[in-house]
Design an enzyme around this catalytic site. Structure first.
Site, PDB file in Angstrom:
ATOM      1  N   HIS A 127       0.874  -1.172   0.000  1.00 60.90           N
ATOM      2  CA  HIS A 127       0.000   0.000   0.000  1.00 60.90           C
ATOM      3  C   HIS A 127       0.917   1.229   0.000  1.00 60.90           C
ATOM      4  CE1 HIS A 127      -2.900   2.875   1.748  1.00 60.90           C
ATOM      5  NE2 HIS A 127      -3.840   2.009   1.452  1.00 60.90           N
ATOM      6  N   ASP A 204       3.044  -4.509   8.086  1.00 64.01           N
ATOM      7  CA  ASP A 204       1.784  -3.795   7.926  1.00 64.01           C
ATOM      8  C   ASP A 204       0.670  -4.835   8.034  1.00 64.01           C
ATOM      9  OD1 ASP A 204      -0.558  -2.858   6.819  1.00 64.01           O
ATOM     10  OD2 ASP A 204       0.385  -1.851   5.122  1.00 64.01           O
ATOM     11  N   GLN A 207      -4.506  -5.469   6.716  1.00 64.62           N
ATOM     12  CA  GLN A 207      -5.443  -6.405   6.106  1.00 64.62           C
ATOM     13  C   GLN A 207      -5.369  -7.793   6.724  1.00 64.62           C
ATOM     14  OE1 GLN A 207      -7.759  -5.575   3.981  1.00 64.62           O
ATOM     15  NE2 GLN A 207      -7.051  -3.488   3.593  1.00 64.62           N
ATOM     16  N   LYS A 230     -10.546  -1.389  10.290  1.00 64.96           N
ATOM     17  CA  LYS A 230     -10.625  -2.580   9.439  1.00 64.96           C
ATOM     18  C   LYS A 230     -10.973  -3.833  10.244  1.00 64.96           C
ATOM     19  CE  LYS A 230      -7.515  -0.661   6.055  1.00 64.96           C
ATOM     20  NZ  LYS A 230      -8.016  -0.270   4.740  1.00 64.96           N
ATOM     21  N   CYS A 368      -4.572   2.279  -3.897  1.00 62.59           N
ATOM     22  CA  CYS A 368      -3.348   2.832  -3.276  1.00 62.59           C
ATOM     23  C   CYS A 368      -2.161   1.901  -3.472  1.00 62.59           C
ATOM     24  CB  CYS A 368      -3.545   3.114  -1.785  1.00 62.59           C
ATOM     25  SG  CYS A 368      -4.836   4.289  -1.440  1.00 62.59           S
TER      26      CYS A 368
HETATM   27  C1  LIG Z   1      -2.367  -2.979   3.516  1.00 60.71           C
HETATM   28  C2  LIG Z   1      -2.733  -1.620   4.019  1.00 60.71           C
HETATM   29  N1  LIG Z   1      -1.807  -0.860   4.591  1.00 60.71           N
HETATM   30  C3  LIG Z   1      -2.089   0.354   5.070  1.00 60.71           C
HETATM   31  C4  LIG Z   1      -3.344   0.896   4.981  1.00 60.71           C
HETATM   32  C5  LIG Z   1      -3.590   2.250   5.525  1.00 60.71           C
HETATM   33  O1  LIG Z   1      -4.445   2.175   6.611  1.00 60.71           O
HETATM   34  P1  LIG Z   1      -5.083   3.473   7.243  1.00 60.71           P
HETATM   35  O2  LIG Z   1      -5.647   4.256   6.102  1.00 60.71           O
HETATM   36  O3  LIG Z   1      -6.122   2.956   8.161  1.00 60.71           O
HETATM   37  O4  LIG Z   1      -4.007   4.219   7.936  1.00 60.71           O
HETATM   38  C6  LIG Z   1      -4.349   0.156   4.389  1.00 60.71           C
HETATM   39  C7  LIG Z   1      -5.681   0.738   4.239  1.00 60.71           C
HETATM   40  O5  LIG Z   1      -6.275   0.747   3.206  1.00 60.71           O
HETATM   41  C8  LIG Z   1      -4.033  -1.126   3.891  1.00 60.71           C
HETATM   42  O6  LIG Z   1      -4.971  -1.865   3.304  1.00 60.71           O
END
Ligand SMILES: Cc1ncc(COP(=O)(O)O)c(C=O)c1O
Lengths: 410, 158
Positions: A127, A204, A207, A230, A368
């Site tokens: 992401h 990270d 997900q 999430k 993203c």
């Molecule tokens: C794999 C992953 N990393 C990071 C993020 C960023 O999360 P947040 O927008 O809650 O900070 C997301 C959210 O879409 C994600 O799916």
């Protein structure tokens, strides 16, 4: 757990008020769970109750309400520590979400430790929030960000990864589960390999936390980040797990109240972990809401939830075979309930619009993950991401609707 | 944005049925007649298919309209004698191409001043199309219209 709740999708759906509505005159089918999950009533009720009965600032007041709020707030930290398998609650830092967690690690650990020539390995699956913070700290320190390639199935190329590891590798930053494709990455093995060259590891978990059981001690990672929204909790709250020895050694990121021990113009000393990283009044109600979300999930045997999600994914894969020109993007053997695809002769945004008119909420676009889309040579995908509150019947209806959309476009 | 057009390119502008053979009144009449979302979308998509595609050679970055989820390209030809503009808008998404077809119908072969002042929001509201546009798609459409109108305004004699 003693009073375990039996998973039953019909009864679970009653816990989520938002699911029972119409969109464009059609019953809503919410398949955008990877973007954000819906909240059970228990979460809404907990936040409401917090404001109605114990709202006050934490760690400050010498009064009953503040003590009650602080206890509730710190209780959830314990709960999150157990959720992640951390050794102790002090290793859990409140953040706004995964994005803020990664920025914290980049700016605190990265900025203080990286030197010119150092390398940060990130995968092509990441992401943007696990790419851009590293690019920023690389620009500040002279380190460089190196992408680990992804194979045609949407899995991190492990041979390439092994080849990229070297004594210059200082940080490995990868997702546990990919948001765009759903791939579950073999992070445990990757972490061990990174450790062997002396790198720290940042996972990270945005997900992964909704779909797989996480144990940071078993993974042996140094940092693990996730977002409350999430995992059926509120927005604006997330957590960063960090190994105590590292958290103690690195400087704070943001300065302000809460994070200090003593302030004077001659010099300021910082608070202990985790508070050293928590400047300002935290998102107290959201922490309470997150606690309620975890309680909600943990009332079940979570493998029952995951099994249902896998059944939804299998049905989707099965039905997709009947769609002419359907191309799944991300066909890893090991994946969560995410169905990302393109259809020959149609644009994802067209399908998204036409699906919306039939009541289906999906995400379209690059999710993203622009480097990943470039890897697959697509402008974006349609992503249907399933939660345990979705039904097989919704998946069936989705493919009927999709077929109609495709015929309209061609 | 001086474009070297070939004879074939010029024919594309000339033969575009939108704004010549197909008029805004035709579109209005059809919309009056179509009352469910599906037939309206199908009609808009078909309209888009009437427009000539922009040749690959002209799908360059400086002809890209930013702010759209799909890629949208815009090229134009000025009929200096008449002071009218011919525009071609193309996209890799069929719904955007359909919405662009409505825009082309409103603008093609019209005087520059008319284009520059045209109230596209009002037309889309009248056709009840705005309601169906997500904010992101709506922004892309607005960006497309703004770009064409700015082009027309810049070409107006001082
Ligand atoms: C794999 C992953 N990393 C990071 C993020 C960023 O999360 P947040 O927008 O809650 O900070 C997301 C959210 O879409 C994600 O799916």
């Amino acid at each position: 757990m003693s009073t375990q709740r039996i998973f039953d999708v019909a009864s679970v759906r009653q816990d989520f008020p938002i699911l029972h509505q119409s969109v464009h005159g059609k019953p809503l089918v919410y398949f955008d769970n990877a973007a954000t999950a819906q909240k059970p009533m228990a979460v809404l009720a907990a936040m409401q109750a917090y404001y109605e009965s114990i709202n006050s600032n934490v760690h400050r007041g010498a009064h009953t309400l503040s003590d009650t709020a602080t206890a509730a707030f710190e209780n959830v930290r314990q709960q999150v520590a157990r959720f992640l398998g951390a050794r102790e609650a002090a290793e859990i830092i409140w953040v706004r979400g995964t994005t803020e967690a990664i920025n914290l690690v980049a700016q605190s650990y990265g900025r203080s430790q990286l030197k010119p020539g150092d390398e940060i390995l990130v995968s092509q699956l990441e992401h943007h929030s696990n790419i851009v913070p590293w690019q920023m700290v690389a620009a500040q320190t002279g380190a460089s960000v190196i992408p680990i390639p992804v194979n045609a199935q949407g899995e991190i190329d492990q041979t390439a990864y092994a080849g990229l590891l070297s004594p210059r590798t200082r940080i490995l930053a990868v997702n546990h589960v990919s948001n765009a494709l759903g791939t579950i990455n073999p992070v445990k093995a990757m972490i061990a390999q990174a450790k062997a060259v002396g790198a720290i590891t940042v996972i990270d978990g945005a997900q992964a936390t909704p779909h797989v059981t996480v144990d940071v001690q078993d993974l042996d990672c140094d940092f693990y980040a996730f977002s409350g929204h999430k995992v059926y909790g509120p927005t604006g709250i997330g957590a960063l797990y960090g190994r105590r020895a590292i958290l103690e050694a690195i400087p704070p990121w943001q300065g302000g109240g809460e994070m200090i021990e003593r302030v004077s113009f001659e010099g300021t000393t910082f608070n202990h972990i985790p508070h050293k990283f928590e400047a300002g009044t935290p998102a107290i109600a959201e922490v309470i809401g997150l606690g309620a979300a975890l309680d909600y999930l943990q009332a079940f045997n979570t493998t029952d939830l995951h099994r249902h999600e896998q059944a939804l994914l299998r049905r989707a894969v099965e039905l997709s075979e009947g769609i002419e020109g359907f191309q799944a993007i991300g066909t890893a053997a090991n994946k969560v309930s995410v169905c990302s695809f393109v259809v020959e002769g149609t644009h994802p945004s067209d399908l998204g619009t036409l699906l919306d008119h039939q009541g289906f909420a999906v995400r379209t676009g690059h999710h993203c993950t622009q480097p990943l889309m470039a890897r697959f040579g697509v402008p974006g995908t349609v992503r249907a991401s399933f939660s345990f509150y979705n039904t097989l019947e919704e998946v069936d209806r989705f493919f009927v609707a999709l077929d109609k959309c495709i015929r309209m476009c061609r | 944005m001086a474009l070297p057009y070939s004879e074939q390119d010029l024919a594309l502008f000339r033969d575009n049925p939108l704004g010549s053979h197909t008029t805004l009144d035709d579109i209005r009449e059809n919309f009056d007649f179509l009352d469910d979302w599906e037939s309206r979308y199908s009609y808009v998509i078909d309209l888009g298919k009437q427009a000539p595609r922009i040749p690959e050679a002209h799908r360059t970055d400086d002809h890209l309209v930013h702010g759209c989820q799909s890629q949208v390209w815009f090229i134009y030809h000025l009929d200096a004698g008449k002071g009218t503009l011919q525009v071609l808008v193309d996209s890799d998404a069929v719904i955007v191409r359909g919405l662009a077809a409505v825009v082309m119908t409103a603008f093609n072969n019209q005087p520059l001043a008319h284009i520059a002042r045209f109230d596209m929001e009002a037309l889309f509201a009248e056709l009840d199309l705005v309601r169906h546009l997500s904010p992101t798609r709506g922004n892309g459409l607005r960006a497309m219209v703004k770009r064409i109108q700015a082009t027309a305004a810049a070409l107006l004699p001082a």
